[in-house]
Each structure stands twice: as C-alpha cells, then as structure tokens.
Write a protein that holds these residues in place. Structure first.
Motif, mmCIF file in Angstrom:
data_model
loop_
_atom_site.group_PDB
_atom_site.id
_atom_site.type_symbol
_atom_site.label_atom_id
_atom_site.label_comp_id
_atom_site.label_asym_id
_atom_site.label_seq_id
_atom_site.Cartn_x
_atom_site.Cartn_y
_atom_site.Cartn_z
ATOM 1 N N MET A 271 0.826 -1.207 0.000
ATOM 2 C CA MET A 271 0.000 0.000 0.000
ATOM 3 C C MET A 271 0.859 1.255 0.000
ATOM 4 O O MET A 271 0.596 2.218 -0.731
ATOM 5 C CB MET A 271 -0.931 -0.011 1.217
ATOM 6 N N LEU A 272 1.927 1.264 0.807
ATOM 7 C CA LEU A 272 2.798 2.432 0.886
ATOM 8 C C LEU A 272 3.557 2.646 -0.419
ATOM 9 O O LEU A 272 3.746 3.788 -0.859
ATOM 10 C CB LEU A 272 3.782 2.276 2.044
ATOM 11 N N LYS A 273 4.002 1.573 -1.065
ATOM 12 C CA LYS A 273 4.733 1.708 -2.319
ATOM 13 C C LYS A 273 3.852 2.234 -3.443
ATOM 14 O O LYS A 273 4.342 2.909 -4.352
ATOM 15 C CB LYS A 273 5.339 0.361 -2.715
ATOM 16 N N ASN A 274 2.556 1.944 -3.390
ATOM 17 C CA ASN A 274 1.636 2.382 -4.433
ATOM 18 C C ASN A 274 0.896 3.670 -4.084
ATOM 19 O O ASN A 274 0.105 4.159 -4.899
ATOM 20 C CB ASN A 274 0.602 1.278 -4.724
ATOM 21 N N HIS A 275 1.140 4.211 -2.894
ATOM 22 C CA HIS A 275 0.427 5.424 -2.481
ATOM 23 C C HIS A 275 1.005 6.633 -3.227
ATOM 24 O O HIS A 275 2.228 6.831 -3.257
ATOM 25 C CB HIS A 275 0.566 5.627 -0.975
ATOM 26 N N PRO A 276 0.159 7.494 -3.830
ATOM 27 C CA PRO A 276 0.670 8.636 -4.598
ATOM 28 C C PRO A 276 1.364 9.694 -3.750
ATOM 29 O O PRO A 276 2.144 10.491 -4.276
ATOM 30 C CB PRO A 276 -0.591 9.206 -5.260
ATOM 31 N N ILE A 278 3.349 9.036 -1.049
ATOM 32 C CA ILE A 278 4.500 8.498 -0.328
ATOM 33 C C ILE A 278 5.693 8.422 -1.261
ATOM 34 O O ILE A 278 5.592 7.957 -2.396
ATOM 35 C CB ILE A 278 4.185 7.102 0.258
ATOM 36 N N THR A 303 6.829 11.274 3.111
ATOM 37 C CA THR A 303 5.849 11.846 2.190
ATOM 38 C C THR A 303 6.571 12.679 1.126
ATOM 39 O O THR A 303 7.650 13.225 1.383
ATOM 40 C CB THR A 303 4.845 12.743 2.928
ATOM 41 N N VAL A 314 -1.912 13.254 3.996
ATOM 42 C CA VAL A 314 -1.318 11.984 3.559
ATOM 43 C C VAL A 314 -1.199 11.018 4.741
ATOM 44 O O VAL A 314 -1.509 9.828 4.625
ATOM 45 C CB VAL A 314 0.062 12.239 2.919
ATOM 46 N N ASP A 317 -4.614 9.578 5.542
ATOM 47 C CA ASP A 317 -5.033 8.597 4.539
ATOM 48 C C ASP A 317 -4.312 7.273 4.741
ATOM 49 O O ASP A 317 -4.919 6.194 4.612
ATOM 50 C CB ASP A 317 -4.760 9.151 3.146
ATOM 51 N N VAL A 318 -3.020 7.313 5.057
ATOM 52 C CA VAL A 318 -2.260 6.093 5.328
ATOM 53 C C VAL A 318 -2.819 5.365 6.544
ATOM 54 O O VAL A 318 -2.971 4.133 6.545
ATOM 55 C CB VAL A 318 -0.765 6.432 5.515
ATOM 56 N N LYS A 321 -6.008 3.547 5.621
ATOM 57 C CA LYS A 321 -5.746 2.360 4.806
ATOM 58 C C LYS A 321 -5.173 1.225 5.653
ATOM 59 O O LYS A 321 -5.457 0.043 5.417
ATOM 60 C CB LYS A 321 -4.794 2.719 3.658
#
Length: 372
Positions: A271-276, A278, A303, A314, A317-318, A321
């Motif tokens: 999730m963190l690698k695909n978060h816009p 991060i 971030t 951000v 939102d993390v 998730k």
C-alpha cells in the motif's frame, strides 16, 4: 502711499499662488494621467517610480514658487548666498526623497518581477540591497547639503578617523550585526518566507535588516533576532526539505497467527509503495520486537510533500488504509492489559498458599520419618 511696493508684493503673492494652483492641477490631473499611461506598460516598475516622485514633484512647485516670488518681494534678496543655498539644498533633498522612495518601491516591483519571470534572485537579497541603497542615498544627500552650506565633509571624515577606535568599540555590537547580516546574505541559509528553527527561535522569516532578522512564530508573535546571534547559531531550514518523515510503531495482539502477521506486513508495504503521496525511495515495514503487551510492527517512510497541511492529509489517509488492512485480515490492535486483584481474592489466594505450604511441610516430615 507706495504703489510700487504694493505692486511688487502683489506680483510676488500672485506668483506664489499661481504655483500653488499649478501644484494642485498637477496632483489632481497631470499625475493621474501619466500614471494611467504607465500602468499600460508590461511591468509595474515605471508606475512605482512615478508614484515615488509624486510628493517631491508637488513640493518642487512650492520651492519654485518661493524662488520666483522672492525675485519680486522687496524684503528678500533672491541673489543672497544663503537664500540660493537654501533653494539648492531643498531641490537636493527633494531629489533624494524621490530616489529614496524609488529604492523602497522598486524592491517590491523587482520581487514581483522575479516571481513572474522566475529570475534566480534570492528574495532576501532584494530588500537588503534596497535598504543599503537607501542608506547610501541619505548619506550622499546629507553630505551634498553640508557642502552647499560650506561644511568640509573631508575634514569631518578625517575627524571621524581620529576617533575611529573609540567609535569601533562603541559600535562593536552594531558592526557585528551588520557583518552577521552580510554572512546571512552571502551564505543564504534561508530566504524570506522560509520556515527555520534555531536554538533561539522557530518560525517564518519575514524580513532582514542591517541589525536584525524578524521571524514570525507559529503563535503569531514577531521575534527580532540580532544578526550576529543568528549567524553564529545552527539553523535548520525546514522549507528546504525534499520529503517529510513518518515513523511509528504499530502494536498488534499476541494471539495474531504468524501467517496473518506476514500478510498484514506485506499488504501495508505494498500500500505504501503504491500510495501517490509516499516517496518510494525509503519504505520500511518490519516485525520489529516482542513488546510487553503486543507484537510491534515498525513503519518508516516519507511523504513527497513538505507542506504541513498536505503532510497531515497523507498521514491520515495512510492510517485509514492501515485500519482497512487490519480489518480485512482480522488482526486487532493490541491494548495495554493489567491484572487487578481485589482484597477478597488476595485473602483467598493467601489462604491457599498457606495451606499448600503446610501440606508440603507435613509431607516432607512423613518422607523424613519413612527414611529414618
């Protein structure tokens, strides 16, 4: 009755009133007409210059009116050296006044032009140069006026050189602040509008002068720090951050199975690698340690934004998730637990412990007799 005297006085007063009228016409009509024409230029620089000379030019009408009226006034000798020097000094001061205003207004215009055309001019350098130019204008104008009245400026400077040591000792702090300001300008540890932190203060830089730097704290207090102090302190410029860190420990319950814990860690990392929001370069999500009440998952990432409000969005939102991942995997967040023993329970436990101790003693005795 001296008609010639009345005639000369009338002409003198008439000339002066005429120039007062011209001054009003200039201020009300001509000035605004020229200003409208200058506002049509691509930049505001010319309009700033024209506004800067508005009051000096209006007072110039008064000076010219006084000079021309004095030519007809019977009790004033318009050729007298002192009168001529006063007129010249007035014109010099009006010119210096206009140039001083130009130096003040042009800094604002240049800053706007710098932002518009994206020139590589530091914003903190522009107001500092403006203040330097204004100081030079004041010194030059006063020295020229002094020379008009017959004062020898060179001898005055030489006299200051004789007492230079005493002046330097008296102005040690002022010189230290001045050189501190020059160090800040040349090294550029921060610019106007930057968020900085020092051992003395933390806040946003608003202005820098010859003596001090003004910093607005987050409590909206304005702190004035001497440049010599600021130049000798470590300065952290948070506005120059390329990314902003988020790190925390996530504790899950001890009864979480190994496979669920592995899946949870893997999903959080994905999730963190695909978060816009991060930054993808540095992301760590690992099973860190066994805590007293939980299994600790260590999270460390950054971030992309450094703006405080966007950073908080951000981070929120993390967190949401992560909650969704925990709910989907059926993993519960660990809560601190304690065992509370009441007085009745403690008495029953004490009796049970006493009874057990007595039985052990009796049994030991029997075993001892059997052995004997």
């Amino acid at each position: 009755m001296n008609y010639e005297f009345l005639y000369e006085v009338s002409i003198s007063i008439g000339i002066f009133l005429l120039f007062l009228l011209l001054r009003k016409v200039f201020t009300k009509y001509i000035f605004h007409l020229i200003l409208k024409l200058m506002n049509k230029t691509p930049t505001d620089l010319f309009s700033h210059i024209w506004r800067s000379f508005e009051k000096p030019i209006s007072w110039l009408f008064v000076i010219i009116g006084i000079y021309l009226a004095a030519r007809f006034f019977p009790y004033i000798d318009h050729k007298a050296p002192m009168f001529v020097r006063a007129i010249r000094a007035s014109i010099i001061l009006l010119t210096a006044w206009g140039c001083y205003n130009v130096a003040s207004a042009s800094s604002i215009a240049i800053m706007k032009l710098n932002k518009k055309l994206n020139f590589e001019i530091d914003e903190i350098l522009i107001p500092f140069l403006s203040k330097t130019i204004r100081f030079i204008i004041v010194v030059l104008s006063l020295s020229i006026v002094a020379q008009e009245f017959g004062y020898n400026v060179n001898s005055l400077v030489a006299g200051l050189g004789i007492g230079g040591v005493a002046v330097a000792l008296a102005a040690k702090d002022a010189l230290g602040n001045l050189f501190g300001g020059l160090v800040i300008i040349t090294e550029k540890p921060f610019s106007i509008g930057d968020w900085i932190m020092t051992p003395t203060v933390e806040g946003t830089v608003e202005d820098i002068t010859f003596r001090s730097t003004k910093i607005r704290t987050f409590a909206q207090a304005l702190v004035t720090v001497p440049n010599s102090t600021l130049a000798n302190e470590p300065i952290t410029n948070w506005s120059k951050m390329g990314k902003r860190r988020i790190t925390f420990q996530l504790g899950v319950a001890y009864d979480t199975p190994k496979d669920k814990l592995e899946r949870t860690i893997s999903q959080i990392e994905t999730m963190l690698k695909n978060h816009p929001g991060i930054h993808p370069d540095t992301i760590f999500v690992t099973f860190d340690q066994y805590n007293a009440n939980s299994l600790e998952i260590f999270l460390y990432f950054f971030t992309k934004t450094t703006v405080w409000e966007e950073y908080l969005q951000v981070k929120q939102d993390v967190n949401f998730k992560i909650m969704e991942i925990l709910e989907a995997e059926g993993v519960s967040v660990a809560l601190p637990t304690r065992m509370l023993i009441t007085s009745k329970e403690s008495e029953s436990m004490l009796k049970a412990a006493t009874k057990l101790s007595a039985n052990d003693t009796y049994n030991n005795g029997v075993r001892q007799r059997d052995t004997l």
